[in-house]
Design a protein around this motif. Structure first.
Motif, PDB file in Angstrom:
ATOM      1  N   VAL A   1       0.089  -9.963   8.743  1.00  0.00           N
ATOM      2  CA  VAL A   1      -1.242  -9.492   9.126  1.00  0.00           C
ATOM      3  C   VAL A   1      -1.262  -7.973   9.260  1.00  0.00           C
ATOM      4  O   VAL A   1      -2.162  -7.301   8.747  1.00  0.00           O
ATOM      5  N   ASN A   2      -0.256  -7.420   9.919  1.00  0.00           N
ATOM      6  CA  ASN A   2      -0.212  -5.972  10.092  1.00  0.00           C
ATOM      7  C   ASN A   2      -0.097  -5.252   8.752  1.00  0.00           C
ATOM      8  O   ASN A   2      -0.748  -4.229   8.544  1.00  0.00           O
TER       9      ASN A   2
ATOM     10  N   ALA B   1      -3.410  -5.312   7.150  1.00  0.00           N
ATOM     11  CA  ALA B   1      -4.408  -4.501   7.846  1.00  0.00           C
ATOM     12  C   ALA B   1      -4.230  -3.017   7.562  1.00  0.00           C
ATOM     13  O   ALA B   1      -5.202  -2.246   7.625  1.00  0.00           O
ATOM     14  N   GLU B   2      -3.028  -2.632   7.229  1.00  0.00           N
ATOM     15  CA  GLU B   2      -2.675  -1.208   7.143  1.00  0.00           C
ATOM     16  C   GLU B   2      -3.645  -0.367   6.305  1.00  0.00           C
ATOM     17  O   GLU B   2      -4.046   0.719   6.752  1.00  0.00           O
TER      18      GLU B   2
ATOM     19  N   SER C   1     -10.208  -2.679  13.038  1.00  0.00           N
ATOM     20  CA  SER C   1      -9.345  -3.247  14.081  1.00  0.00           C
ATOM     21  C   SER C   1      -8.578  -4.458  13.552  1.00  0.00           C
ATOM     22  O   SER C   1      -9.003  -5.125  12.607  1.00  0.00           O
ATOM     23  N   LEU C   2      -7.476  -4.737  14.212  1.00  0.00           N
ATOM     24  CA  LEU C   2      -6.658  -5.873  13.806  1.00  0.00           C
ATOM     25  C   LEU C   2      -7.409  -7.198  13.961  1.00  0.00           C
ATOM     26  O   LEU C   2      -7.329  -8.054  13.072  1.00  0.00           O
TER      27      LEU C   2
ATOM     28  N   SER D   1      -7.883 -10.167  11.267  1.00  0.00           N
ATOM     29  CA  SER D   1      -7.516 -11.540  11.615  1.00  0.00           C
ATOM     30  C   SER D   1      -8.649 -12.508  11.272  1.00  0.00           C
ATOM     31  O   SER D   1      -8.424 -13.596  10.753  1.00  0.00           O
TER      32      SER D   1
END
Lengths: 112, 112
Positions: B33-34, B37-38, B43-44, B48
């Motif tokens: 996920v991170n 997202a990068e 926002s995370l 998500s």
DNA sequence: CACAAATTAAACTGATTAGTTAATTAATCA
DNA sequence: TGATTAATTAACTAATCAGTTTAATTTGTG
């Protein structure tokens, strides 16, 4: 004002079953709003709105014959959708190939 | 309770540019996920949620490695999209053929 | 001209979407 | 154990979507 990807509107338009059914109908022949509305248990303005969504996405165009606005399917955006999905063809192709190989292996074992 | 067409969810998921970018990334390799997202200024939790939409449509699946949830692209729904769009291939093919014939005709005239 | 038909516009409602921040869960690490 | 990291949940907001009903617009016809 980053102009958004036209695929946003195209995929968004295709996300509603009524709109996809309308397209299926238009694939056979051009049709008026009333003709397109006929199969649905839904108000005419609702259909009118669906048509606007399809038009905004460029998937249909509309003529003007007397008080009728015949709708016509414009295939280019659908071709774009096919092209977009084709980007991923190698992935499902790979999966298919792996399955095929597995079956071949099983056949080989069965021949023992 | 008419169970809705799975293409509703698939097209709906594909209608957002962030989600399509996520898929492009996952086509190269599975990712957490991170990692996904990068590239986004978002926002995370927002990412998500996008992943949940993709998962609900069956376009991705998620593993569980330690505290990571690696995401994996599932190609079948995309194949379904390609198949759906292919229904309309004859229409844009016809248009292409007509254009080709028109060009041939122009060539013929030019040879006069 | 008056009326009927085809379609759109307006105004409204309820549900869903896309995002936020703050808090929580779950697993690893020192 | 306590801190850190990865990710999700919760609670909220603003905007968009999908539908409704009622009214307006446009065109053809008696």
């Amino acid at each position: 004002m980053t102009d958004s990807d036209p695929l946003d509107a195209v995929f968004g338009a295709l996300a509603h079953p009524v709109r996809r059914q309308i397209l299926a109908r238009l694939a056979e022949q051009d049709a008026t709003v009333n003709e397109l509305a006929e199969p649905f248990d839904m108000s005419l303005p609702a259909i009118s709105k669906h048509l606007r969504v399809l038009e905004a996405a460029g998937i249909i165009s509309r003529g003007k014959r007397a008080q009728f606005r015949p709708c016509h399917l414009e295939p280019e955006p659908l071709e774009a959708v096919a092209g977009w999905a084709d980007q991923y063809r190698h992935i499902w192709q790979a999966r298919f190939d792996a399955m095929t190989r597995a079956i071949e292996t099983m056949k080989g074992k069965a021949d023992d």
